[in-house]
Design a protein around this motif. Structure first.
Motif, short mmCIF file in Angstrom:
data_model
loop_
_atom_site.label_atom_id
_atom_site.label_comp_id
_atom_site.label_asym_id
_atom_site.label_seq_id
_atom_site.Cartn_x
_atom_site.Cartn_y
_atom_site.Cartn_z
N PRO C 440 0.83 -1.21 0.00
CA PRO C 440 0.00 0.00 0.00
C PRO C 440 0.87 1.26 0.00
CG PRO C 440 0.01 -1.04 2.17
CD PRO C 440 0.74 -1.97 1.24
N LEU C 441 0.34 2.26 -0.67
CA LEU C 441 1.07 3.51 -0.75
C LEU C 441 0.51 4.47 0.30
CD1 LEU C 441 1.63 4.94 -4.32
CD2 LEU C 441 2.54 5.89 -2.26
N ASP C 442 1.21 4.59 1.41
CA ASP C 442 0.86 5.61 2.38
C ASP C 442 2.15 6.00 3.11
OD1 ASP C 442 1.16 4.14 4.96
OD2 ASP C 442 -0.42 2.91 4.08
N PHE C 443 2.06 7.08 3.88
CA PHE C 443 3.28 7.64 4.49
C PHE C 443 4.12 6.59 5.19
CE2 PHE C 443 0.82 11.68 4.35
CZ PHE C 443 1.76 12.44 3.65
N ASP C 444 3.45 5.77 6.03
CA ASP C 444 4.23 4.87 6.87
C ASP C 444 4.66 3.60 6.16
OD1 ASP C 444 3.74 6.75 9.00
OD2 ASP C 444 1.69 5.96 8.99
N SER C 445 3.79 3.08 5.28
CA SER C 445 4.15 1.83 4.62
C SER C 445 5.37 1.99 3.71
CB SER C 445 2.99 1.30 3.78
OG SER C 445 1.81 1.30 4.51
N VAL C 446 5.39 3.07 2.95
CA VAL C 446 6.51 3.17 2.00
C VAL C 446 7.82 3.44 2.73
CG1 VAL C 446 5.12 3.89 0.03
CG2 VAL C 446 6.15 5.62 1.50
N LYS C 447 7.71 4.05 3.89
CA LYS C 447 8.93 4.28 4.67
C LYS C 447 9.60 2.95 4.95
CE LYS C 447 9.48 8.34 7.39
NZ LYS C 447 8.74 9.16 8.31
N LYS C 448 8.78 1.94 5.23
CA LYS C 448 9.34 0.63 5.53
C LYS C 448 10.07 0.06 4.32
CE LYS C 448 5.80 -0.45 8.89
NZ LYS C 448 4.39 -0.63 8.54
N LEU C 449 9.70 0.53 3.13
CA LEU C 449 10.38 0.04 1.92
C LEU C 449 11.61 0.89 1.61
CD1 LEU C 449 7.21 -0.47 -0.31
CD2 LEU C 449 8.36 -2.16 1.12
N GLY C 450 11.90 1.81 2.50
CA GLY C 450 13.11 2.62 2.31
C GLY C 450 12.92 3.79 1.37
N VAL C 451 11.69 4.15 1.07
CA VAL C 451 11.46 5.34 0.23
C VAL C 451 10.46 6.24 0.96
CG1 VAL C 451 11.91 4.07 -1.90
CG2 VAL C 451 9.56 4.32 -1.10
N ILE C 452 10.15 7.37 0.38
CA ILE C 452 9.16 8.24 0.99
C ILE C 452 8.10 8.62 -0.03
CG2 ILE C 452 10.76 9.25 2.68
CD1 ILE C 452 10.85 11.72 0.74
N VAL C 453 6.93 9.02 0.48
CA VAL C 453 5.87 9.48 -0.44
C VAL C 453 6.35 10.75 -1.13
CG1 VAL C 453 3.55 10.43 -0.57
CG2 VAL C 453 4.00 8.44 0.86
N GLY C 454 6.99 11.59 -0.33
CA GLY C 454 7.52 12.82 -0.90
C GLY C 454 6.39 13.71 -1.36
N SER C 455 6.69 14.56 -2.27
CA SER C 455 5.68 15.51 -2.69
C SER C 455 4.75 14.90 -3.73
CB SER C 455 6.34 16.76 -3.24
OG SER C 455 7.14 16.41 -4.32
N GLY C 456 5.14 13.83 -4.37
CA GLY C 456 4.20 13.16 -5.24
C GLY C 456 4.64 12.90 -6.67
N GLY C 457 5.92 12.91 -6.89
CA GLY C 457 6.39 12.56 -8.23
C GLY C 457 6.44 11.05 -8.37
N LEU C 458 5.91 10.52 -9.44
CA LEU C 458 6.03 9.09 -9.72
C LEU C 458 6.59 8.97 -11.12
CD1 LEU C 458 2.67 7.44 -8.56
CD2 LEU C 458 4.92 7.19 -7.51
N VAL C 459 7.84 8.57 -11.22
CA VAL C 459 8.44 8.45 -12.53
C VAL C 459 8.63 6.97 -12.84
CG1 VAL C 459 10.31 9.19 -14.03
CG2 VAL C 459 9.66 10.60 -12.08
N VAL C 460 7.92 6.52 -13.84
CA VAL C 460 7.96 5.10 -14.15
C VAL C 460 9.11 4.83 -15.11
CG1 VAL C 460 6.65 3.18 -15.13
CG2 VAL C 460 5.48 4.98 -13.82
N MET C 461 9.83 3.77 -14.81
CA MET C 461 10.99 3.46 -15.64
C MET C 461 10.87 2.06 -16.21
SD MET C 461 13.65 5.11 -13.03
CE MET C 461 13.49 6.84 -12.64
N ASP C 462 11.24 1.94 -17.46
CA ASP C 462 11.15 0.63 -18.09
C ASP C 462 12.55 0.07 -18.29
OD1 ASP C 462 12.31 1.90 -20.22
OD2 ASP C 462 10.46 2.05 -21.40
N GLU C 463 12.59 -1.05 -19.00
CA GLU C 463 13.87 -1.74 -19.14
C GLU C 463 14.93 -0.90 -19.85
OE1 GLU C 463 12.89 -5.16 -21.57
OE2 GLU C 463 11.32 -4.00 -22.53
N ASN C 464 14.51 0.14 -20.53
CA ASN C 464 15.48 0.98 -21.21
C ASN C 464 16.08 2.06 -20.30
OD1 ASN C 464 15.03 -0.45 -23.45
ND2 ASN C 464 13.87 1.13 -24.54
N THR C 465 15.81 1.95 -19.02
CA THR C 465 16.37 2.93 -18.10
C THR C 465 17.55 2.33 -17.38
OG1 THR C 465 14.07 3.50 -17.71
CG2 THR C 465 15.73 4.62 -16.37
#
Ligand SMILES: Cc1cc2nc3c(=O)[nH]c(=O)nc-3n(C[C@H](O)[C@H](O)[C@H](O)COP(=O)(O)O)c2cc1C
Ligand code: SF4
Ligand code: SF4
Ligand code: SF4
Ligand code: SF4
Ligand code: SF4
Ligand code: SF4
Ligand code: SF4
Ligand code: SF4
Ligand code: FES
Ligand code: FES
Ligand code: FES
Lengths: 561, 161, 625
Positions: C440-465
């Motif tokens: 789930p994407l919320d303040f506390d859950s993503v912290k556990k994954l070592g990232v932050i919600v931040g201000s809200g940029g979501l940049v999707v990257m594919d295999e060419n990145t």
């Protein structure tokens, strides 16, 4: 009020503003490169980081003490970080320690050594900027700047000048004057306080050792020196002596050994300054203005007033500073071939002050186009010369200063403390030889802590409103109040350096609270031990008015601003 | 020394704001918008008016990326190199513009003072990445070839006026 | 022109009046005039539409009711990629990629006859189905619009439209039926958390400011939005400025502030323009200024423009910048709530945080908590960009999974390529991998994954990145934007960047990995402000998830995604080469050799990978790997 546990030791704290002070109180010398108790907190070096019991890490200089806190100051992690921080600073630093003027006295170097930084993994920085030697007082070497911001905060916050500041940002950031112009072209008043706080060789004294040394070796030149009051309480410590001890006798002896032909005491000049300035004051006082009269002995203050408050420039006393007084009179004295032995005369001032290096160049202080003083050596430079010559300062016997300019009053000695000039001047207005009036004056408020002291003095039933101020930002505020009519004074003493010349820009740096207090007491102590208390009781000075300077007071003792 | 007209213009701008330190940045913004850069000589003038030192004014002005002490071209092209644009190949667009105009990461303005090419991180048009901005106008979905024709159009436009 | 509203009744009357007026508009044509659509030329569409609408006394047999088609500019609808967007009410039809040439047809077919121009409808990129209105478009289906409720449906340049859409009702409610403490309590109870990145409970900040002994207080809105690849706040400020302003006034009322500042980045000229206009209109209407709505409460609002410094998004740097100083963060304490702007107690919140407030006041804390998750209630706007099919601004409830956003709303990866990672939290964030897409994407859950919600940029990257190159990119950004005050950030980011540059250029060493990690550890733990503390996170995150790519670069001097220029290999396909020598002549270092009739060859030792030969070859004989 409260108690903290620091490295397992309970430590009480009272009014400490930050944890760093508590840690230092506990006897732990936590490394710092951007903290000065008298400057605002900046938090840039991050060396003062500590850890609490939950492993949270924070800079102790910028955290308030809280009761019950548990702090560790040197866990392996903290030590590792500190070492890396120094390593990172060194990586962007033009580190040529062996030939750097600051070597041996450099905080960065000391910390690198202390923390055991034995390699720098990331590159070596070549010189990329020219040194700025435009100022007679200080030399700027931006390649040695670690951007701690101490100089910026002292120049702006304490001195109200803001001649240098940060420019650009990130790794391009530098501390420079506006438009990167030469410091001499700014409002810099040469007080040298920036170099006092600079932990590295990025701002240093513009030294005059070499030409003086050459003159000393020249048999055709007679070199005389005069030693300012504040110098005598700042030299001893550098040679293992007690803090603040008056070592004038040893200084005289060392100067003689270095080859100075005559060594005089600037207190003599200080007495002359008082004689002239109190005369000037009484005249104005009786005339009823213009008020206030400002003292003139601090060149950084004079320069500040001229640049920032030109409307008050004519309120500054025209009397020479002690340095110029003595030098001017000595010039007359040596004009007699009997005294000069037909040699060329070189006049040197040993001063606590970098601004004096600029003062001697002033046009209004020249006579017949010639400077009264040829070179200024600061206390730091004197110490360097003594060391360089290998003189065992700790072992030499003291000697008396040379005559005829070797004696000064107690009032003259305390010139080195903020308030000293005012006290000496008002002393001459104390009636008769009675000591009780002097005693009363001393307790009137002229002495004490704090950068601004206001008090009144009773002169023949009239109230003299006086103020003593040190630090130009404080003076700036005072001038603003005077201008707006919020404050009124008859007489104001201004010293650019906080606490006065004992903390001048040419004094040995790294002076903590205890050293500052010791220097101050050293001077007051010397006053106590002097028989002649008042300038108008200095027999040699008074005698001059009948001989050398007779009828030429205006020409010889006053600036022609 | 600048021409008097610069100081007159500066007065005009300064009079819109209170003579206080906080007006510094808005004033510099307007000066820059007027001249496309901040003439160095105006800085001490502004500083004096609002009651700060020239050192402070320089310190502040040099901190901000947007303020330039060097004259800029008539067309300021800001190529976005924000994340969204970067992953959608904004660099080739930048490179094309630079090679087209003989510019580099050191030299930003053409000698004829027509073009300035800079990078910027995000223009708020990320869905149309890669984007660039010519003065205040955003151009979406750029390609190197579009960049070439953009330059051509702008040159023509400039020639006309 | 517009009279002041001096009481709540007047506000309601006015609202009704505009409401009626809007209802009377038989046809409302909304042309999106956000930054994105303007860039695609929407203003020309708007002009054309307005022109067509001018001679309105059209009495067409089928649609005699259409007397006055009204053309409005709207704020961003979030689907900028498909712009210029045109929406026609009351039909609700949404046209995409509309050009001035299409206007006449739209006018004739849709406005006059109420029929559809099929070719302008959005077509589902996977199924190919035509979508008639917004709700049918998959991009909008998964969204919940609270903050963006009116963004795109009203004209952001008209306060009257905002009022008719119900804006400023919450302000009236707060001013006349609630005490400041009750307002604070409602916001506290709603558990609204700051959207600027930190996720701090907004109500707590307000409470702390309200409790300060100093009575001069400020309310400041952080519209600096420096994260590259994020434009949520931009869209709100441009598309619905009044909602955010209303939130600020409510905050000011709650904490007893007299003056407020909005700090907007200078790269958003349209936002500045619309905000300026909105403040002017609100002041004229008596919704700002002295004695708001006759309540006795007064509040003034100013706008300050940034000047190109990302670090000015940090609270203390932002206030310094408003004060006319260098935007350098300062040490805390004192905190902003105690001594913020001009050393007075200050509420500093993000644009989106303020924009959430009015609806909370209107519908209550409980309603708000019913959206999202327990500890991250409400919605979050995200700027969905990069390699997804549908890019744009989305608003979703907290707790949604990244997979839903990317694959349902975003329509999956472009060109059917493989998903590699999604970068979240901008330069202070990190990457989520395939394995983490269902968290789930919320303040506390993503912290556990070592990232932050931040201000809200979501940049999707594919295999060419190339993930190493992405790490380098962010490092370059933070290094460039470091204010230079503290040692770990100023010097540490420089050294990390040097190491990353070395690796992508094929000169990396295995020790570099350790050096990166130890520098990252130092900077994270010792930097003064959030910029430094989070600067190494993209590196740490890619090191954790994509170590194989680092190793590939270092040991095998290969960029698996074929992105890193210096690691590319240009080769000539002997089958295709016709020995024309064009490539050799264009090569700046004479790395290509050949004779007539024999295929040319590139000397790999000499080649500097400039790519000139590849574009020079008329026969596409040169390959890159
Ligand atoms: C380097 C840096 C940049 C930031 N940039 C922004 C920004 O652009 N917008 C924003 O709202 N908050 C930004 N923040 C967060 C703010 O410091 C602050 O926490 C936030 O504006 C508070 O509002 P909120 O509680 O409503 O989120 C940034 C923080 C840092 C350290
Ligand atoms: S400033 Fe200090 S560390 Fe730097 S070269 Fe000089 S002595 Fe060495
Ligand atoms: S400290 Fe080391 S480098 Fe310096 S002079 Fe001595 S041996 Fe040489
Ligand atoms: S010498 Fe004094 S005035 Fe000059 S820069 Fe240093 S601190 Fe400032
Ligand atoms: S010149 Fe010295 S005091 Fe000033 S910032 Fe540099 S290192 Fe610090
Ligand atoms: S206070 Fe003394 S040391 Fe300081 S500048 Fe003035 S004269 Fe020099
Ligand atoms: S962490 Fe970076 S941006 Fe923040 S204060 Fe330190 S140098 Fe400046
Ligand atoms: S890539 Fe550039 S250097 Fe390499 S062969 Fe082609 S033209 Fe020459
Ligand atoms: S340009 Fe293409 S076809 Fe011509 S020689 Fe080079 S590789 Fe062969
Ligand atoms: S002394 Fe605390 S950060 Fe420098
Ligand atoms: S990243 Fe380029 S416009 Fe946002
Ligand atoms: S600007 Fe039109 S949809 Fe975003």
């Amino acid at each position: 009020m409260g108690k903290m546990i620091i490295d397992g030791m309970p430590v009480e704290f009272t009014d400490e503003q930050n944890i760093l002070s508590v840690i230092r109180k506990a006897g732990i010398d936590l490394p710092t490169l951007c903290y000065h108790s008298e400057l605002s907190i900046y938090g840039a070096c991050r060396l003062c980081n500590v850890e609490d019991d939950r492993g949270r890490m924070f800079a102790s200089c910028s955290e308030r003490p809280r009761d019950g806190m548990k702090i560790k100051t040197s866990t392996p992690r903290l030590v590792r970080y500190r070492r890396m921080l120094i390593e990172l600073m060194l990586a962007s630093h033009h580190r040529d320690c062996t030939t750097c003027v600051k070597s041996g006295d450099c905080e960065l170097q000391k910390l690198a050594h202390r923390l055991g930084v034995s390699s720098v993994r990331w590159g070596y920085k070549e010189r990329t900027h020219e040194k700025d030697r435009s100022s007679p007082s200080i030399v700027r070497d931006p390649d040695k700047c670690i951007l701690c911001g101490d100089c910026v905060r002292v120049c702006e916050g304490i001195q109200g000048v803001n001649a240098i500041d940060f420019a650009h940002r990130g790794t391009d950031a530098m501390v420079i004057p506006a438009f990167n112009k030469e410091i001499a072209k700014t409002d810099c008043v040469n007080c040298g306080q920036c170099r006092v706080v600079c932990p590295t060789g990025a701002i240093t004294i513009n030294t005059n050792i070499r030409p003086v040394w050459e003159a000393l070796a020249d048999p055709n030149v007679k070199v005389f020196a005069q030693v300012a009051p504040a110098v005598r309480v700042a030299v001893g410590q550098a040679f293992g002596g007690a803090k603040g001890e008056n070592v004038m006798g040893k200084i005289v002896a060392a100067l003689h050994r270095l080859g100075f032909d005559d060594v005089y005491d600037t207190t003599f000049g200080a007495d002359m300054t008082i004689l002239e300035e109190s005369k000037e004051f009484l005249e104005i006082f009786e005339k009823g203005g213009p008020f206030p009269l400002f003292t003139s002995c601090c060149p950084a203050w004079v320069s500040f007033c001229e640049k920032r408050w030109p409307e008050f420039r004519n309120n500054i006393s025209t009397s020479y500073s002690p340095l110029q007084m003595l030098a001017s009179v000595a010039r007359e004295y040596y004009a007699d071939p009997k005294n000069s032995e037909g040699k060329k005369i070189l006049s040197v001032g040993i001063m606590p002050c970098t601004a004096k290096k600029a003062e001697i160049l002033r046009e209004d202080l020249k006579r017949d186009g010639k400077q009264n003083v040829d070179y200024i050596l600061t206390t730091e430079e004197l110490i360097t010369m003594i060391k360089r010559a290998g003189i065992r300062f700790d072992l030499i016997e003291g000697e008396a200063a040379d005559m005829p300019f070797g004696i000064g009053s107690g009032g003259a000695v305390i010139f080195g403390n903020s308030g000293g000039v005012m006290e000496a001047a008002l002393r001459t207005l104390c009636e008769g030889p009675e000591r009780s009036a002097i005693e009363e004056l001393r307790n009137s408020g002229v002495r004490g802590p704090g950068p601004l002291r206001e008090f009144t003095f009773n002169y023949k039933g009239h109230e003299i409103k006086a103020a003593v101020v040190s630090g130009l930002a404080e003076a700036d505020a005072l001038l603003r109040r005077v201008k707006n009519g919020e404050s009124f004074y008859h007489f104001v003493e201004v010293m650019a350096c906080r606490r006065g010349c004992i903390m001048g820009g040419g004094q040995p740096a790294h002076a903590g609270y205890r050293t500052k207090e010791a220097r101050k007491h050293g001077l007051y102590e010397s006053d106590v031990n002097t028989q002649i208390k008042k300038s108008n009781e200095n027999p040699t000075a008074l005698a001059l008015y009948d001989t050398l300077i007779r009828g030429r007071e205006h020409e010889l003792l006053h600036s022609h601003r | 020394m600048l021409e008097q007209s610069f100081y007159t213009k500066a007065d005009e701008i300064m009079n819109k704001y209170p003579a206080q330190e906080r007006s510094l940045i808005p004033i510099i913004h307007e000066v820059q918008e007027t001249y496309n850069y901040v003439p160095l000589e105006l800085l001490p003038y502004i500083a004096k008016h609002i009651g700060i030192t020239e050192t402070k004014a320089y310190s502040v002005a040099s901190f901000y990326e947007r303020f330039s002490f060097e004259p800029k071209g008539k067309y300021i092209i800001r190529v976005c190199d924000g994340t969204a644009c970067h992953v959608r190949q904004s660099l080739p667009v930048l490179e094309r513009l630079r090679s087209e105009l003989g510019l580099s990461d050191k030299k930003h303005t053409t000698d004829d003072m027509l073009f300035t090419v800079e990078t910027v991180s995000c223009l708020g048009a990320c869905s149309l990445a890669p984007a660039l901005m010519v003065n205040d106008h955003v151009h979406p979905a750029m390609t190197p070839d579009k960049a070439t024709s953009l330059i051509k159009d702008l040159r023509e436009e400039a020639a006309k006026s | 022109m517009s009279e002041k509203i001096t009481s709540i009744d007047e506000l309601n009357t006015l609202r009704e009046k505009y409401h009626e007026a809007v209802k009377k508009e038989d046809v409302r044509i909304l042309v999106c005039a956000g930054t994105g659509c303007q860039a695609s030329g929407s203003l020309k569409v708007w002009e054309k539409m307005s022109e067509l609408a001018k001679d309105t006394n059209i009495t067409v047999e089928f649609a005699t009711h259409v007397k006055h088609p009204h053309v409005h500019k709207s704020g961003c609808l979030g689907f900028c990629e498909q712009g210029p967007l045109v929406r026609i009410e009351p039909l609700g039809v949404l046209y995409t990629k509309v050009h001035p040439e299409d206007c006449e047809e739209i006018f004739d077919v849709t406005v006059k006859r109420g029929e559809i121009v099929n070719r302008l409808l959005y077509k589902n990129k996977i199924t190919g189905e035509e979508c008639y209105n917004q709700d049918e478009i998959p991009f909008y289906k998964g969204q919940t619009r609270v903050v963006l409720k009116t963004c795109g449906t009203i004209d952001p340049e008209s306060i009257d439209e905002a009022i008719s859409a119900g804006e400023y009702q919450a302000l009236a409610k707060a001013l006349f039926t609630m005490t400041p403490d009750e307002v604070i309590k409602t916001v506290l109870d709603s558990k609204l958390r700051g959207r600027g990145g930190g996720g701090f409970i907004a109500g707590k900040k307000w409470q702390q400011v309200a409790g300060q002994p100093e009575k001069i207080r400020y309310v400041v809105c952080n519209g600096d939005e420096g994260d590259p690849g994020a434009f949520m706040d931009c869209s709100i400020m441009e598309g619905d400025p009044h909602r955010m302003i209303e939130g600020m006034i409510i905050a000011a009322y709650a904490v007893g502030a007299q003056e407020g500042y909005i700090y907007v980045r200078a790269e958003y000229p349209l936002a500045v323009k619309r905000l300026t206009l909105a403040i002017q209109q609100a002041t004229e209407r008596g919704l700002l200024g002295d004695n708001i709505l006759g309540s006795g409460f007064s509040f003034k609002l100013n706008i300050n423009r940034g000047a190109g410094a990302f670090v000015c998004g940090e609270g203390s740097a932002l206030t310094a910048s408003i004060e006319g100083k260098r935007g350098m963060p300062r040490v805390k304490p004192p905190r902003t709530v105690e001594q913020g702007l001009f050393a007075k107690p200050t509420v500093l919140n993000n644009v989106e945080t303020y924009a959430n407030v009015p609806q909370i006041i209107l519908d209550g804390a409980e309603w708000y908590r019913s959206i999202g998750t327990e500890n991250s209630p409400g919605t979050k706007t995200f700027a969905l960009t990069g390699a997804v099919r549908n890019t744009g601004l989305v608003e979703v409830p907290f707790g949604i999974t990244p997979r839903k956003i990317i694959f349902d709303i975003g329509g999956g990866i472009r060109d059917d390529r493989k998903f590699k990672a999604v970068q979240i939290g901008g330069p202070s964030g990190g990457c989520l991998t395939e394995a983490q897409l269902d968290e789930p994407l919320d303040f506390d859950s993503v912290k556990k994954l070592g990232v932050i919600v931040g201000s809200g940029g979501l940049v999707v990257m594919d295999e060419n990145t190339c993930m190493v190159e992405v790490a380098r990119f962010f490092m370059e950004f933070t290094h460039r934007e470091s204010c230079g005050k503290c040692v770990p950030c100023r010097e540490g980011t420089l050294r990390m960047l040097e190491i990353l540059e070395r690796i992508v250029a094929g000169n990396g060493r295995m020790e570099d990995i350790d050096e990166l990690r130890s520098l990252a550890d130092l900077i994270i733990n010792t930097a003064l402000c959030g910029l430094g503390k989070s600067a190494p996170l993209p590196v740490v995150s890619t090191l954790n998830s994509f170590m194989d790519e680092y190793i590939e670069h270092i040991q095998n001097k290969k960029c698996p995604a074929h992105v890193c220029q210096k690691l590319k290999q240009y080769t000539i396909d002997p089958e295709k080469c016709r020995s024309c020598s064009k490539c050799a002549r264009g090569c700046p270092v004479q790395a290509i050799d050949g004779k007539p009739k024999v295929p040319y060859v590139i000397d790999q030792a000499k080649c500097i990978k400039c790519g000139a030969c590849m574009s020079a070859c008329p026969f596409k004989a040169i390959n890159v790997a």
